[in-house]
Design an enzyme around this catalytic site. Structure first.
Site, mmCIF file in Angstrom:
data_model
loop_
_atom_site.group_PDB
_atom_site.id
_atom_site.type_symbol
_atom_site.label_atom_id
_atom_site.label_comp_id
_atom_site.label_asym_id
_atom_site.label_seq_id
_atom_site.Cartn_x
_atom_site.Cartn_y
_atom_site.Cartn_z
ATOM 1 N N ASN A 137 0.802 -1.230 0.000
ATOM 2 C CA ASN A 137 0.000 0.000 0.000
ATOM 3 C C ASN A 137 0.831 1.275 0.000
ATOM 4 O O ASN A 137 0.416 2.301 -0.536
ATOM 5 C CB ASN A 137 -0.985 -0.004 1.171
ATOM 6 C CG ASN A 137 -0.303 -0.120 2.516
ATOM 7 O OD1 ASN A 137 0.709 -0.808 2.671
ATOM 8 N ND2 ASN A 137 -0.860 0.541 3.521
ATOM 9 N N LYS A 197 12.112 -7.623 1.588
ATOM 10 C CA LYS A 197 11.090 -8.355 0.847
ATOM 11 C C LYS A 197 9.889 -7.426 0.648
ATOM 12 O O LYS A 197 8.988 -7.349 1.483
ATOM 13 C CB LYS A 197 10.707 -9.607 1.634
ATOM 14 C CG LYS A 197 9.921 -10.702 0.868
ATOM 15 C CD LYS A 197 8.688 -10.205 0.232
ATOM 16 C CE LYS A 197 7.814 -11.307 -0.321
ATOM 17 N NZ LYS A 197 6.545 -10.717 -0.812
ATOM 18 N N ASP A 201 6.341 -6.311 -1.303
ATOM 19 C CA ASP A 201 5.273 -7.041 -1.982
ATOM 20 C C ASP A 201 5.574 -7.086 -3.473
ATOM 21 O O ASP A 201 6.028 -6.107 -4.067
ATOM 22 C CB ASP A 201 3.935 -6.337 -1.738
ATOM 23 C CG ASP A 201 2.760 -7.142 -2.251
ATOM 24 O OD1 ASP A 201 2.207 -7.925 -1.473
ATOM 25 O OD2 ASP A 201 2.414 -6.990 -3.448
ATOM 26 N N SER A 259 -0.621 -7.343 7.982
ATOM 27 C CA SER A 259 -1.825 -7.690 8.731
ATOM 28 C C SER A 259 -1.480 -8.197 10.121
ATOM 29 O O SER A 259 -0.372 -8.694 10.373
ATOM 30 C CB SER A 259 -2.615 -8.760 7.983
ATOM 31 O OG SER A 259 -1.934 -10.014 8.033
ATOM 32 N N GLU A 297 4.216 -3.331 12.580
ATOM 33 C CA GLU A 297 3.104 -2.391 12.518
ATOM 34 C C GLU A 297 1.985 -3.073 11.754
ATOM 35 O O GLU A 297 2.161 -3.452 10.592
ATOM 36 C CB GLU A 297 3.491 -1.078 11.845
ATOM 37 C CG GLU A 297 2.349 -0.071 11.916
ATOM 38 C CD GLU A 297 2.675 1.257 11.277
ATOM 39 O OE1 GLU A 297 2.062 1.572 10.248
ATOM 40 O OE2 GLU A 297 3.549 1.967 11.808
ATOM 41 N N LEU A 298 0.832 -3.200 12.410
ATOM 42 C CA LEU A 298 -0.206 -4.092 11.897
ATOM 43 C C LEU A 298 -1.501 -3.317 11.629
ATOM 44 O O LEU A 298 -1.465 -2.158 11.270
ATOM 45 C CB LEU A 298 -0.402 -5.237 12.900
ATOM 46 C CG LEU A 298 0.915 -5.954 13.291
ATOM 47 C CD1 LEU A 298 0.683 -6.976 14.387
ATOM 48 C CD2 LEU A 298 1.565 -6.592 12.079
ATOM 49 N N GLU A 334 -11.530 -4.584 10.092
ATOM 50 C CA GLU A 334 -10.801 -3.605 9.290
ATOM 51 C C GLU A 334 -11.181 -3.790 7.819
ATOM 52 O O GLU A 334 -11.023 -4.873 7.262
ATOM 53 C CB GLU A 334 -9.293 -3.778 9.459
ATOM 54 C CG GLU A 334 -8.484 -2.733 8.715
ATOM 55 C CD GLU A 334 -6.992 -2.939 8.867
ATOM 56 O OE1 GLU A 334 -6.249 -1.944 8.769
ATOM 57 O OE2 GLU A 334 -6.560 -4.089 9.067
#
Length: 524
Positions: A165, A188, A190, A240, A261-262, A393
Site C-alpha cells: 500500500n 522483501k 510485496d 496484517s 506495525e499491523l 478492518e
C-alpha cells in the site's frame, strides 16, 4: 465524481529502467518469474525473478559479508549517502511518482505523500543517527571507582518485510535506519509493488551506499517467508495482524527480535465545538487517502449529537463531490484500489451493511467504468455491531459515522476494539483534545488532523498497541531497535571485593553505610 479513463497522455515506464531495477533482485534458483499488472488498466506491468528460500539464504550470506566493513565505519560516514539520497528522491520525484501510480493505482497526490515521507524521514536519521548512536556514560557500581558506558552495536543482518500500500515510504522508512545503525538489510517488498522498492535501492547505491547492503528478494510468502525470519538477526514487518502474529511466533522460537506495525480500526472523534468545514476537509483526507488502503486511516467517525446534523450531510456531500480518475496528474481526489481482493472486501462490507439495514449516505458502488478496481468513497450510517464494517478492518474507502453525546461514552466506544494503532480528535479546545487523546488506547493520536501530524513528526515514535503492533518505527526507537546495547564497565582504585584482607562482614557494613550515604546525598 468525474469519469476519466487513462488516455494517450499516460507516461509509459521506460523498459530500460524496468530491466535495470529487476536485475537488482537477488536472483532465482528456480528460474521462475512472477508478473505484475497495472491496477489502472489490468495490463502487464513488470516481471520479476521468483526467489526461493535458497535465494534468501544466499542473500543473507552476501549481506553479512558486506555488513562487517559497513559496521566498522563511523555513524556519520554511514549517514552521508542518505543525505544525498534525500536530494535525489526530491529531484527524481516525477519518475517515482509514475512508478508508484502504475503499481498501486493511487492518486498522484497520495503518491507524493510517499515521496515526501521517504525524503523527510531519511533526513531525520541522516541528521540525528550519530547522536543517537553515540556511546553514553552511565553511573557505575561505585562512585569514582567504577566507570561505565553503553555503546550501540548493530544487530547484523535485518529482514525488512513491507506491504503494497505504501511501496516507497515503508521500505525506505524501515531499511534506512537499519542501514545507518550499521546493519545490512534483506528486503522483501510485496511483489505487486516491488519496482518502487527497487527504485529506492538503486537510488541509494547511486547516492553512495555500497552494494550488497540492501538486497531485495521477491517471492510468495510461502516460498520465502520462513527463510526471511530464520536468517535474520532482527525482523521489521508491516502488514496484517494475523501475519504479524505468525512472524512474531516464529522469531520468538529463535529468540530473534522483531517489530510489527499491523492493522487498525481507527476512530475519529468530532467534538461539539469542532470547526465544521475544516473538519470535513480533514475527514476526507483521514478516511480516503490512498483509497482508504492505509493502516492509520479513519474507519469509525464519532460525531457529537449537537453537531451531527450539520457535519454529516456536509461530509457526505463533500464525499459525493470527490474526483476519481486514473490520470497521472494531481486532479484526482482518490484513485484505484490495488488488488482485486481489496475490492472484493470493500464490496462485501458495503453489501453486508446495506443488507442488514445500514444507510449509504455517499458512494456504495464499484466503478468498473473508471478502471478494474475503482470503488466509490463510501459513507455509512446506522451501522450495527452485527455488520462486518462495524468491527472488522475494511482497508478501503469506507467509513461509518456514529452519533454520540458524552465524552466518557465516546472514549469507551473508541477503545472497544482489538486494535490500537491511530486515532483522531477534532476540537477548538486544545486542552479537551489532549484530555480525550490521552484516554484513547492508540499508539498515536492526532488533534485536528487524521494521521499526518503524528506520522510526519519523525522524532516521535510511531506504532500500535494491542493487536496493532510491536515496538515502534520513527524517533530514537525506530533506530535503536536495530541495535544491541553493550555495557562496558571498568573498575579503578578499589575492587568490588574490598581492600586486600577485608572480611566479608566488614565489606557488608561498608557497602550498607555507602548505600545509605549515596541515597541521602542523592548520588543515586
Amino acid at each position: 465524481m468525474t469519469d476519466v479513463t487513462i488516455g494517450a497522455e499516460a507516461p509509459a515506464l521506460d523498459p530500460a529502467l524496468i530491466d535495470r531495477l529487476t536485475r537488482r533482485v537477488a536472483g532465482s534458483a528456480s528460474g521462475r518469474t512472477v508478473p505484475t499488472t497495472a491496477p489502472f488498466t489490468g495490463a502487464p506491468l513488470a516481471e520479476f525473478p521468483a526467489c526461493t528460500s535458497a535465494d534468501v539464504e544466499a542473500a543473507f550470506a552476501r549481506a553479512r559479508k558486506a555488513q562487517r566493513a559497513w559496521a566498522a565505519k563511523p555513524a556519520r560516514e554511514r549517514a552521508a549517502p542518505f543525505l544525498r539520497f534525500h536530494d535525489l528522491v526530491l529531484d527524481r520525484q516525477s519518475e517515482i511518482l509514475d512508478i508508484i501510480q502504475w503499481e498501486t493505482g493511487k492518486a498522484r497526490r497520495h503518491a507524493f505523500e510517499e515521496v515526501y515521507d521517504a525524503a523527510a524521514g531519511t533526513l531525520y536519521y541522516a541528521r540525528h543517527a550519530a547522536r543517537l548512536l553515540r556511546s553514553a556514560r552511565t553511573p557505575g557500581a561505585m562512585p569514582m571507582a567504577t566507570r561505565a558506558y553503553v555503546r550501540r552495536r548493530p544487530k547484523g543482518a535485518v529482514s525488512v518485510i513491507t506491504p503494497w500500500n505504501y511501496p516507497l515510504a515503508l521500505p525506505v522508512g524501515d531499511a534506512i535506519p537499519a542501514l545507518v545503525a550499521g546493519n545490512a538489510v534483506v528486503a522483501k517488498p510485496d511483489t505487486q509493488t516491488a519496482l518502487s522498492a527497487l527504485w529506492a535501492i538503486d537510488l541509494a547505491v547511486e547516492a553512495g551506499l555500497p552494494e550488497d547492503l540492501w538486497i531485495p528478494v521477491v517471492g510468495e510468502p510461502a516460498d520465502v517467508g520462513d527463510a526471511l525470519v530464520d536468517g535474520a538477526d532482527y525482523v521489521a514487518f508491516t502488514g496484517s495482524s494475523a501475519s504479524g502474529a505468525a512472524i512474531a511466533r516464529r522469531a520468538s522460537e529463535q529468540l530473534t527480535g522483531c517489530s510489527a506495525e499491523l492493522g487498525g480500526k481507527n476512530p475519529m472523534v468530532v467534538c461539539a465545538d469542532a470547526a465544521v468545514d475544516w473538519t470535513v476537509e480533514g475527514a476526507i483526507r483521514a478516511c480516503f487517502s490512498n483509497a482508504g488502503q492505509l493502516c492509520i486511516a479513519m474507519e469509525r467517525l464519532y460525531v457529537h449529537d449537537r453537531i451531527y446534523d450539520e457535519f454529516v450531510p456536509k461530509f457526505a456531500a463533500a464525499v459525493r463531490d470527490m474526483t476519481l480518475n486514473a490520470r497521472f496528474d494531481f486532479s484526482a481526489d482518490m484513485g484505484s484500489l490495488t488488488y482485486q481482493r481489496q475490492l472484493d472486501r470493500v464490496v462485501k462490507h458495503v453489501e453486508d451493511a446495506r443488507d442488514k439495514g445500514a444507510t449509504i449516505l455517499a458512494g456504495g458502488q464499484a466503478r468498473p467504468d473508471l478502471g478494474p478496481m475503482f470503488h466509490e468513497p463510501t459513507v455509512l450510517s446506522d451501522v450495527a455491531p452485527t455488520m462486518a464494517a462495524c468491527a472488522e478492518e475494511t482497508f478501503g474507502p469506507v467509513v461509518s459515522v456514529y452519533r454520540y453525546t458524552d465524552e466518557d461514552e465516546v472514549i469507551e466506544r473508541c477503545n472497544d476494539t482489538d486494535y490500537g494503532l491511530n486515532a483522531s480528535v477534532w476540537t477548538r479546545d486544545l486542552a479537551r483534545g489532549r484530555r480525550i487523546a490521552e484516554r484513547i488506547d492508540a499508539g498515536t493520536v492526532n488533534i485536528n488532523e487524521g494521521y499526518g501530524s503524528a506520522w510526519a513528526s519523525y522524532g516521535a515514535p510511531m506504532g500500535g498497541t494491542k493487536r496493532s503492533g510491536l515496538e515502534r518505527r520513527h524517533g530514537p526507537e525506530g533506530l535503536l531497535r536495530y541495535t544491541e546495547a553493550q555495557t562496558i564497565a571498568s573498575q579503578h582504585y578499589v575492587g568490588l571485593g574490598g581492600t586486600p584482607g577485608m572480611s566479608g562482614e566488614t565489606l557488608a557494613r561498608a557497602l550498607t553505610l555507602g548505600g545509605r550515604l549515596m541515597k541521602r546525598f542523592r548520588i543515586r
